[in-house]
Design an enzyme around this catalytic site. Structure first.
Site, PDB file in Angstrom:
ATOM      1  N   ALA A  21     -21.075  -6.463 -11.829  1.00 19.19           N
ATOM      2  CA  ALA A  21     -20.080  -5.418 -11.980  1.00 19.19           C
ATOM      3  C   ALA A  21     -20.543  -4.297 -12.891  1.00 19.19           C
ATOM      4  CB  ALA A  21     -18.801  -6.030 -12.549  1.00 19.19           C
ATOM      5  N   CYS A  22     -19.830  -3.175 -12.803  1.00 21.55           N
ATOM      6  CA  CYS A  22     -20.058  -2.018 -13.668  1.00 21.55           C
ATOM      7  C   CYS A  22     -18.851  -1.097 -13.517  1.00 21.55           C
ATOM      8  CB  CYS A  22     -21.319  -1.240 -13.278  1.00 21.55           C
ATOM      9  SG  CYS A  22     -22.844  -2.188 -13.267  1.00 21.55           S
ATOM     10  N   THR A  23     -18.741  -0.121 -14.410  1.00 22.05           N
ATOM     11  CA  THR A  23     -17.680   0.886 -14.336  1.00 22.05           C
ATOM     12  C   THR A  23     -18.266   2.253 -14.644  1.00 22.05           C
ATOM     13  OG1 THR A  23     -16.074  -0.740 -15.149  1.00 22.05           O
ATOM     14  CG2 THR A  23     -15.406   1.560 -15.176  1.00 22.05           C
ATOM     15  N   THR A  39     -20.657   1.530 -17.726  1.00 17.34           N
ATOM     16  CA  THR A  39     -21.076   0.242 -18.267  1.00 17.34           C
ATOM     17  C   THR A  39     -22.027  -0.405 -17.272  1.00 17.34           C
ATOM     18  OG1 THR A  39     -19.311  -1.061 -17.213  1.00 17.34           O
ATOM     19  CG2 THR A  39     -18.808  -0.036 -19.345  1.00 17.34           C
ATOM     20  N   ARG A 232     -10.386  -3.359 -13.863  1.00 19.58           N
ATOM     21  CA  ARG A 232     -11.105  -2.329 -14.604  1.00 19.58           C
ATOM     22  C   ARG A 232     -10.846  -0.939 -14.014  1.00 19.58           C
ATOM     23  NH1 ARG A 232     -16.028  -2.951 -13.565  1.00 19.58           N
ATOM     24  NH2 ARG A 232     -16.083  -4.945 -12.461  1.00 19.58           N
TER      25      ARG A 232
END
Length: 345
Positions: A21-23, A39, A232
């Site tokens: 995952a990442c944002t 992130t 998120r």
């Protein structure tokens, strides 16, 4: 309304395979500047290296390190623009921006399907998808036109498949999310597209978001608090909307990092399957107006930053690198970069 939303999100998580995952958070609706943060959430070190590429770099989109992974019609190009990036495993670019103020960020998307190989289109192994944009585009509009003429190619490295989607933005505040679903390139283009996480695909994220009402928000406004991509996405959208107008560049970067920290994944947070873990490895922030890059390794106590404009970016200049995994690094580390023994790609 909230009950229906929770049910929909629960149904979605049931069929998701294990993923990382990442944002990405873009702040392009303030009156001062354009900044973007992300992130990197991953179950292991991605071996990040901060890297400055001058103009005039010769690229071969068919190479994954020393291995040829696109044998027929690989894309080849010479970079028009210099860039400052964070590399991933030494074989691609996960995050960065170029001297024209174009930013690019690759995030994981399980649903990615680049489709069957179209040998009429030059192929770019997906780890270099973002770098292709940074090397060649001076705006989001230009990048979108260029991306129509290539095909990203799925590759695998260290047990990870490059099922990624791409977000890009520029110093004018334009933004685009590019995904390949069922073999087709889908583009979501517009300044309003400020947040990107992971699964589900972007159109479904937007549909879920419509079920939340942030009007007249207070500290009692309910928000999803776990680390799933849908949670998120909602939290990043909410807190990005609440950012106060910055008085200076310092406040703008502080604001974007505050949101990135809020949607970061703590150490030990559970992944989809019981017993599987991942966390945020690092956070970045980019001042697209002043061409500065901020980097925060989660195992280091300090934020470091780099000024791209101070480097020699002319063709033939050295590729410059810095390993951020050093707790002695702090503040402006531009002078700490060293000449690379060889370009990573």
């Amino acid at each position: 309304m909230c009950g229906a939303l929770v049910a929909a999100m629960f149904e979605f998580t049931l069929w998701q395979p294990i993923a990382n995952a990442c944002t990405r958070i873009l702040w392009n609706n303030n009156k001062l500047t354009v900044v973007v943060g992300r992130t990197m959430d991953w179950p292991e070190s991605t071996e990040p290296i901060l890297t400055v590429f001058p103009r005039g770099m010769n690229r071969n989109g068919g190479l994954l390190g020393p291995s040829v992974v696109v044998k027929e019609n690989p894309a080849r190009w010479t970079s028009k623009y210099a860039s400052l990036v964070t590399t991933i495993y030494g074989v691609g670019t996960a995050d960065g921006f170029n001297e024209k103020g174009v930013g690019a960020h690759m995030l994981f998307l399980t649903a990615t399907d680049f489709g069957a190989r179209d040998r009429n289109l030059p192929g770019v192994q997906a780890g270099l998808w973002a770098q292709y944009v940074l090397d060649n585009a001076a705006s989001v509009e230009e990048a979108l036109e260029l991306l129509k003429a290539i095909q990203p190619i799925l590759v695998e490295y260290k047990g990870h498949k490059s099922t990624v989607h791409l977000s890009i933005e520029d110093a004018n505040g334009d933004s685009a999310i590019i995904e390949y679903i069922n073999g087709k390139m889908l583009v979501h283009h517009g300044r309003q597209h400020r947040i990107m996480t992971n699964d589900p695909p972007f159109d479904k994220q937007l549909a879920l978001l419509k079920q939340w009402d942030f009007t007249n928000a207070t500290r009692a406004t309910p928000l999803p608090g776990n680390v799933s991509p849908t949670d998120r996405f909602v939290r990043a959208t909410f807190f990005q909307k609440m950012l106060p107008e910055p008085k200076n560049d310092r406040e703008a970067i502080a604001g974007i990092l505050a949101v990135a920290r809020n949607v970061s994944v703590p150490f030990g947070a559970p992944n989809y399957a019981p017993g599987t873990l991942y966390n945020t490895e690092y956070r970045t922030a980019i001042d697209l107006i002043n061409r500065r890059y901020f980097f925060e390794l989660t195992t280091s106590p300090n934020v470091v930053w780099v000024d791209l404009k101070t480097f020699d970016l002319n063709p033939g200049a050295s590729v410059m690198v810095l390993d951020p995994d050093n707790i002695d690094l702090s503040g402006n580390v531009t002078a700490k970069f060293q000449k690379a023994a060889r370009a990573p790609f």
